[in-house]
Design a protein around this motif. Structure first.
Motif, PDB file in Angstrom:
ATOM      1  N   THR A 194       0.808  -1.049   0.138  1.00  0.00           N
ATOM      2  CA  THR A 194       0.117  -0.146   0.042  1.00  0.00           C
ATOM      3  C   THR A 194       0.802   1.414   0.013  1.00  0.00           C
ATOM      4  OG1 THR A 194      -0.024   0.404   2.425  1.00  0.00           O
ATOM      5  CG2 THR A 194      -1.596  -1.176   1.485  1.00  0.00           C
ATOM      6  N   LEU A 195       0.279   2.376  -0.171  1.00  0.00           N
ATOM      7  CA  LEU A 195       0.907   3.580  -0.334  1.00  0.00           C
ATOM      8  C   LEU A 195       1.199   4.124   1.174  1.00  0.00           C
ATOM      9  CD1 LEU A 195      -0.495   5.348  -3.293  1.00  0.00           C
ATOM     10  CD2 LEU A 195       1.515   4.194  -3.185  1.00  0.00           C
ATOM     11  N   ALA A 196       0.724   3.237   2.467  1.00  0.00           N
ATOM     12  CA  ALA A 196       1.055   3.689   3.779  1.00  0.00           C
ATOM     13  C   ALA A 196       2.399   2.676   4.270  1.00  0.00           C
ATOM     14  CB  ALA A 196      -0.162   3.501   4.422  1.00  0.00           C
ATOM     15  N   GLU A 197       2.920   2.076   3.434  1.00  0.00           N
ATOM     16  CA  GLU A 197       4.112   1.247   3.765  1.00  0.00           C
ATOM     17  C   GLU A 197       5.102   1.891   4.857  1.00  0.00           C
ATOM     18  OE1 GLU A 197       6.949  -2.372   1.951  1.00  0.00           O
ATOM     19  OE2 GLU A 197       5.514  -1.017   0.784  1.00  0.00           O
ATOM     20  N   TYR A 198       5.239   0.983   5.864  1.00  0.00           N
ATOM     21  CA  TYR A 198       6.375   1.546   6.688  1.00  0.00           C
ATOM     22  C   TYR A 198       7.016   0.470   7.497  1.00  0.00           C
ATOM     23  CZ  TYR A 198       3.237   1.090  10.604  1.00  0.00           C
ATOM     24  OH  TYR A 198       2.305   0.681  11.685  1.00  0.00           O
ATOM     25  N   GLY A 199       8.301   0.698   8.092  1.00  0.00           N
ATOM     26  CA  GLY A 199       9.046  -0.309   8.834  1.00  0.00           C
ATOM     27  C   GLY A 199       9.337   0.482  10.085  1.00  0.00           C
ATOM     28  N   LEU A 200       9.508  -0.356  11.173  1.00  0.00           N
ATOM     29  CA  LEU A 200       9.585   0.242  12.345  1.00  0.00           C
ATOM     30  C   LEU A 200      11.185   0.269  12.631  1.00  0.00           C
ATOM     31  CD1 LEU A 200       6.908  -1.151  14.537  1.00  0.00           C
ATOM     32  CD2 LEU A 200       7.066   1.097  13.594  1.00  0.00           C
ATOM     33  N   ILE A 201      11.721   1.293  12.934  1.00  0.00           N
ATOM     34  CA  ILE A 201      13.236   1.755  12.817  1.00  0.00           C
ATOM     35  C   ILE A 201      13.646   0.800  13.933  1.00  0.00           C
ATOM     36  CG2 ILE A 201      15.072   3.048  13.167  1.00  0.00           C
ATOM     37  CD1 ILE A 201      13.196   5.174  11.532  1.00  0.00           C
ATOM     38  N   SER A 202      12.839   0.982  15.138  1.00  0.00           N
ATOM     39  CA  SER A 202      13.404   0.095  16.416  1.00  0.00           C
ATOM     40  C   SER A 202      13.530  -1.150  16.388  1.00  0.00           C
ATOM     41  CB  SER A 202      12.455   0.536  17.628  1.00  0.00           C
ATOM     42  OG  SER A 202      11.073   0.128  17.162  1.00  0.00           O
ATOM     43  N   SER A 203      12.744  -1.934  15.302  1.00  0.00           N
ATOM     44  CA  SER A 203      13.077  -3.220  15.164  1.00  0.00           C
ATOM     45  C   SER A 203      14.019  -3.754  14.553  1.00  0.00           C
ATOM     46  CB  SER A 203      11.593  -4.083  14.330  1.00  0.00           C
ATOM     47  OG  SER A 203      11.894  -3.593  13.040  1.00  0.00           O
ATOM     48  N   VAL A 204      14.735  -2.839  13.980  1.00  0.00           N
ATOM     49  CA  VAL A 204      16.257  -3.346  13.116  1.00  0.00           C
ATOM     50  C   VAL A 204      17.091  -3.976  13.813  1.00  0.00           C
ATOM     51  CG1 VAL A 204      17.930  -2.702  11.377  1.00  0.00           C
ATOM     52  CG2 VAL A 204      15.357  -1.659  11.148  1.00  0.00           C
ATOM     53  N   ARG A 205      17.680  -3.396  14.761  1.00  0.00           N
ATOM     54  CA  ARG A 205      18.774  -3.955  15.714  1.00  0.00           C
ATOM     55  C   ARG A 205      18.229  -5.368  16.320  1.00  0.00           C
ATOM     56  NH1 ARG A 205      23.104  -1.373  16.247  1.00  0.00           N
ATOM     57  NH2 ARG A 205      23.256   1.098  15.704  1.00  0.00           N
ATOM     58  N   PRO A 206      17.118  -5.316  17.172  1.00  0.00           N
ATOM     59  CA  PRO A 206      17.082  -6.792  17.413  1.00  0.00           C
ATOM     60  C   PRO A 206      16.732  -7.675  16.741  1.00  0.00           C
ATOM     61  CG  PRO A 206      15.156  -5.345  18.035  1.00  0.00           C
ATOM     62  CD  PRO A 206      16.234  -4.669  17.344  1.00  0.00           C
ATOM     63  N   ARG A 207      16.337  -7.658  15.388  1.00  0.00           N
ATOM     64  CA  ARG A 207      15.863  -8.499  14.565  1.00  0.00           C
ATOM     65  C   ARG A 207      17.241  -9.010  13.749  1.00  0.00           C
ATOM     66  NH1 ARG A 207      10.578 -10.083  15.005  1.00  0.00           N
ATOM     67  NH2 ARG A 207      10.581 -11.046  12.843  1.00  0.00           N
ATOM     68  N   MET A 208      18.090  -7.968  13.552  1.00  0.00           N
ATOM     69  CA  MET A 208      19.325  -8.382  13.293  1.00  0.00           C
ATOM     70  C   MET A 208      20.191  -9.080  14.230  1.00  0.00           C
ATOM     71  SD  MET A 208      22.617  -5.698  12.048  1.00  0.00           S
ATOM     72  CE  MET A 208      21.177  -4.367  11.129  1.00  0.00           C
ATOM     73  N   ALA A 209      20.007  -8.957  15.444  1.00  0.00           N
ATOM     74  CA  ALA A 209      20.793  -9.668  16.059  1.00  0.00           C
ATOM     75  C   ALA A 209      20.312 -11.101  16.430  1.00  0.00           C
ATOM     76  CB  ALA A 209      20.580  -9.015  17.797  1.00  0.00           C
ATOM     77  N   LEU A 210      18.930 -11.304  15.997  1.00  0.00           N
ATOM     78  CA  LEU A 210      18.459 -12.464  15.947  1.00  0.00           C
ATOM     79  C   LEU A 210      19.099 -13.376  14.800  1.00  0.00           C
ATOM     80  CD1 LEU A 210      16.507 -14.827  16.813  1.00  0.00           C
ATOM     81  CD2 LEU A 210      14.613 -13.600  15.516  1.00  0.00           C
ATOM     82  N   MET A 211      18.969 -12.667  13.764  1.00  0.00           N
ATOM     83  CA  MET A 211      19.649 -13.214  12.278  1.00  0.00           C
ATOM     84  C   MET A 211      21.035 -13.647  12.559  1.00  0.00           C
ATOM     85  SD  MET A 211      18.928 -14.361   9.357  1.00  0.00           S
ATOM     86  CE  MET A 211      17.608 -13.736   8.796  1.00  0.00           C
ATOM     87  N   THR A 212      21.773 -12.677  13.265  1.00  0.00           N
ATOM     88  CA  THR A 212      23.156 -12.979  13.561  1.00  0.00           C
ATOM     89  C   THR A 212      23.443 -14.310  14.363  1.00  0.00           C
ATOM     90  OG1 THR A 212      23.647 -10.605  13.278  1.00  0.00           O
ATOM     91  CG2 THR A 212      25.361 -11.837  14.384  1.00  0.00           C
ATOM     92  N   ASN A 213      22.479 -14.487  15.281  1.00  0.00           N
ATOM     93  CA  ASN A 213      22.906 -15.358  16.446  1.00  0.00           C
ATOM     94  C   ASN A 213      22.252 -16.664  15.725  1.00  0.00           C
ATOM     95  OD1 ASN A 213      23.988 -14.846  19.047  1.00  0.00           O
ATOM     96  ND2 ASN A 213      22.781 -12.807  18.336  1.00  0.00           N
ATOM     97  N   LEU A 214      21.185 -16.644  14.866  1.00  0.00           N
ATOM     98  CA  LEU A 214      20.911 -17.938  14.195  1.00  0.00           C
ATOM     99  C   LEU A 214      22.030 -18.368  13.052  1.00  0.00           C
ATOM    100  CD1 LEU A 214      17.172 -16.971  13.130  1.00  0.00           C
ATOM    101  CD2 LEU A 214      17.951 -18.837  14.628  1.00  0.00           C
ATOM    102  N   LEU A 215      22.612 -17.596  12.409  1.00  0.00           N
ATOM    103  CA  LEU A 215      23.735 -17.860  11.502  1.00  0.00           C
ATOM    104  C   LEU A 215      24.857 -18.390  12.191  1.00  0.00           C
ATOM    105  CD1 LEU A 215      23.614 -14.874   8.811  1.00  0.00           C
ATOM    106  CD2 LEU A 215      22.362 -17.099   9.065  1.00  0.00           C
ATOM    107  N   ARG A 216      25.184 -17.955  13.360  1.00  0.00           N
ATOM    108  CA  ARG A 216      26.527 -18.518  14.326  1.00  0.00           C
ATOM    109  C   ARG A 216      26.098 -19.778  14.943  1.00  0.00           C
ATOM    110  NH1 ARG A 216      26.744 -12.899  17.619  1.00  0.00           N
ATOM    111  NH2 ARG A 216      28.401 -11.715  16.395  1.00  0.00           N
ATOM    112  N   ARG A 217      24.995 -20.026  15.288  1.00  0.00           N
ATOM    113  CA  ARG A 217      24.664 -20.975  16.324  1.00  0.00           C
ATOM    114  C   ARG A 217      23.794 -22.341  15.675  1.00  0.00           C
ATOM    115  NH1 ARG A 217      22.563 -17.734  21.502  1.00  0.00           N
ATOM    116  NH2 ARG A 217      21.937 -19.662  21.988  1.00  0.00           N
ATOM    117  N   LEU A 218      23.130 -22.082  14.722  1.00  0.00           N
ATOM    118  CA  LEU A 218      22.629 -23.141  14.111  1.00  0.00           C
ATOM    119  C   LEU A 218      23.447 -24.432  13.791  1.00  0.00           C
ATOM    120  CD1 LEU A 218      19.559 -21.897  12.032  1.00  0.00           C
ATOM    121  CD2 LEU A 218      19.327 -23.153  14.021  1.00  0.00           C
ATOM    122  N   SER A 219      23.176 -25.452  14.114  1.00  0.00           N
ATOM    123  CA  SER A 219      24.178 -26.713  13.560  1.00  0.00           C
ATOM    124  C   SER A 219      23.172 -27.969  13.880  1.00  0.00           C
ATOM    125  CB  SER A 219      25.554 -26.702  14.155  1.00  0.00           C
ATOM    126  OG  SER A 219      25.130 -26.946  15.810  1.00  0.00           O
TER     127      SER A 219
END
Length: 342
Positions: A317-342
């Motif tokens: 839609t033309l009201a699309e937005y992302g929450l800036i505050s969500s970037v760091r925690p979601r990046m940290a989650l992705m980083t740790n998934l890549l480090r720790r999955l085995s």
């Protein structure tokens, strides 16, 4: 795609550019982590958006209002692609991954991945885990199941005539289409989880001509593969109401249903544990109606976790937005998934 390739090159990440075809853009394949024969981790991001060229300049310019970053494709899914790429770069730099890492950026997800499905499935067969950076849902929840998606085109041919002097001689394709559209829409069954939507209609040449042709498209969403076959056949079985008309249906299931397998449930459990360590609760959406490239990998039986991208709202839609505050925690989650999955 050029920006991602340039940043990958600057970070000395192995990159393979796969030429686009059928008028679509290139794909980009990045590799990192240990070079072993183990089944690894596959990350999937698409860089296309539904917004037409010109939206950025005219209807949805980039702007920040409080915690909200507005812009075309910011939520779906530039934000998720960006934060996952930063995590991938970090883990590649540290050499901390336990499994081989593969990151695929594609150009055609929003139109059903017609040129990349086979590539996604080939990579999915070699992956122990698939992480999809589609946007988060309902305040940050990940996705563990999606409906299957079917796409169909219905073409109708009648008989043209002058709308004034020869009206009885004509057979209106638009009139026939109206009957067929009502029949298609009537297939929707919310209790069963089946929806049918006629999304586009085109036909006719002028106001004073009985229209010879009309064409419309159908979107089908189903919970099970069996319903995909059943309702796909119902759509393909459309027959003319007026025997003088011709009705032709093409298309079929575009994405298989994405079921929450035991492997996916375990992967979600690991992700939730990591999120808790980072200080936030990672909820899940049991099933969403939208499809993604995760449908392809989940159908192969592997563990697929979707909705790992940015939080926000207003996709498509033309009201699309992302929450800036969500970037760091979601990046940290992705980083740790890549480090720790085995």
């Amino acid at each position: 795609m050029d920006l991602v390739a340039a940043e990958a090159g600057a970070a000395a990440i192995a990159a393979e550019r796969i030429a686009g075809r059928d008028g679509l853009g290139d794909s980009l394949l990045l590799r990192a982590g240990p070079r072993t024969g183990d089944r690894g981790i596959l990350i999937l991001s698409h860089l296309d958006t539904v917004h037409p060229v010109g939206t950025l300049a005219r209807d949805l310019p980039i702007r920040v209002e409080g915690d909200r970053l507005y812009g075309p494709g910011v939520y779906d899914m530039k934000g998720g692609a960006w934060l996952a790429f930063q995590a991938f770069r970090e883990v590649a730099r540290e050499a901390s991954a336990r499994l081989p890492l593969t990151f695929l950026f594609t150009p055609d997800e929003e139109i059903g991945s017609p040129t990349t499905r086979s590539l996604i499935e080939d990579l999915g067969r070699k992956a122990a885990y698939v992480l999809v950076t589609e946007p988060a849902r309902d305040g940050g929840k990940v996705v563990t199941a999606r409906k299957g998606v079917g796409r169909f085109t219905v073409e109708i041919e009648g008989r043209p005539a002058h709308a004034g002097s020869r009206h009885p001689d004509g057979r209106s394709a638009i009139r026939e289409a109206a009957h067929q559209i009502l029949a298609v829409e009537a297939l929707t069954d919310y209790e069963r989880g089946v929806t049918t939507n006629v999304g586009t209609v085109a036909g006719g040449t002028a106001e004073n001509v009985v229209p010879q042709r009309c064409r419309f498209t159908v979107d089908l969403r189903v919970v099970t593969a069996a319903d995909g076959e059943l309702y796909g056949e119902k759509i393909r079985a459309l027959r003319p109401v007026d025997p003088d008309m011709r009705v032709q249906v093409s298309g079929g299931m575009n994405r298989p249903p994405y079921e929450c397998s035991s492997e996916t449930a375990r992967l979600y459990g690991r992700a939730r544990e990591i999120a808790a360590e980072l200080g936030f609760d990672l909820g899940q959406v049991p099933r969403t109606g939208g499809g993604s490239d995760g449908n392809f990998t989940a159908a192969l039986g592997g563990a697929t976790l979707d909705g790992l991208g940015i939080d926000g709202d207003g996709a498509h839609t033309l009201a699309e937005y992302g929450l800036i505050s969500s970037v760091r925690p979601r990046m940290a989650l992705m980083t740790n998934l890549l480090r720790r999955l085995s």
